[in-house]
Design an enzyme around this catalytic site. Sequence first.
Site, mmCIF file in Angstrom:
data_model
loop_
_atom_site.group_PDB
_atom_site.id
_atom_site.type_symbol
_atom_site.label_atom_id
_atom_site.label_comp_id
_atom_site.label_asym_id
_atom_site.label_seq_id
_atom_site.Cartn_x
_atom_site.Cartn_y
_atom_site.Cartn_z
ATOM 1 N N ASP A 1 -13.994 -36.767 39.177
ATOM 2 C CA ASP A 1 -14.350 -35.715 38.223
ATOM 3 C C ASP A 1 -14.263 -36.328 36.828
ATOM 4 O OD1 ASP A 1 -14.452 -33.417 36.532
ATOM 5 O OD2 ASP A 1 -13.656 -32.184 38.155
ATOM 6 N N LEU B 1 -8.175 -34.190 34.691
ATOM 7 C CA LEU B 1 -7.266 -33.054 34.898
ATOM 8 C C LEU B 1 -7.647 -31.917 33.958
ATOM 9 C CD1 LEU B 1 -4.816 -31.870 36.314
ATOM 10 C CD2 LEU B 1 -3.380 -32.965 34.606
ATOM 11 N N HIS B 2 -7.987 -30.789 34.544
ATOM 12 C CA HIS B 2 -8.364 -29.610 33.771
ATOM 13 C C HIS B 2 -7.896 -28.388 34.553
ATOM 14 C CE1 HIS B 2 -11.679 -29.037 36.621
ATOM 15 N NE2 HIS B 2 -11.800 -30.345 36.558
ATOM 16 N N GLY B 3 -8.226 -27.202 34.101
ATOM 17 C CA GLY B 3 -7.703 -25.972 34.684
ATOM 18 C C GLY B 3 -7.911 -25.828 36.174
ATOM 19 N N ALA C 1 -5.595 -28.263 37.908
ATOM 20 C CA ALA C 1 -4.188 -27.905 37.690
ATOM 21 C C ALA C 1 -3.801 -26.643 38.437
ATOM 22 C CB ALA C 1 -3.915 -27.743 36.195
#
Length: 172
Positions: free
Chosen positions: A9, A13-15, A18
Amino acid sequence: MEIRLLRIDSRLLHGQVATNWAKVLKVDRILVVSDQVASDNIRKTLIKQASPPGIRVHVIPLMKMLRIYFDPRFNSFKALILVEDPRDAQILIQNGIQVKLVNIGALSFNSSRQMVTDSISVNQDDIAAFHWMHDQGIKMDIRKVSGDSSKDLWKVLTEKGLIKLNSQGAAH
């Protein structure tokens, strides 16, 4: 080390990662594996700030990932590995990281890339890496979050004419 998911991706690290993937996979570590990000203190800090409660996030270069993967001191880790591009995933797998599935979340568009889904664009290097993974028997799954229905990336690439099949149905 138990790799619960290897995800490609470009957002890392994103919403969605997470809140959804980390929870569903029940990981205790998120390993962001990128030579570029590991040497960029601002990006590293931003990624660590996005970590979900109770899960440790580490940003490490590719070769360090390979060292810790084979180090018995880290055998208890239940990890989600995030890489920015297919080539980094290929390097990890070629060097011994064991996975049967690679999840593709998003690959950002630019002028050198061709859109294949609403969130995935590829260039020739990406296609070569995906081709190699396919030849190793690795399933390539397109899903933004775990609850989405799975799409087969190989099938999408073939339907878009980016993978050529011979008369026996084998890629060439």
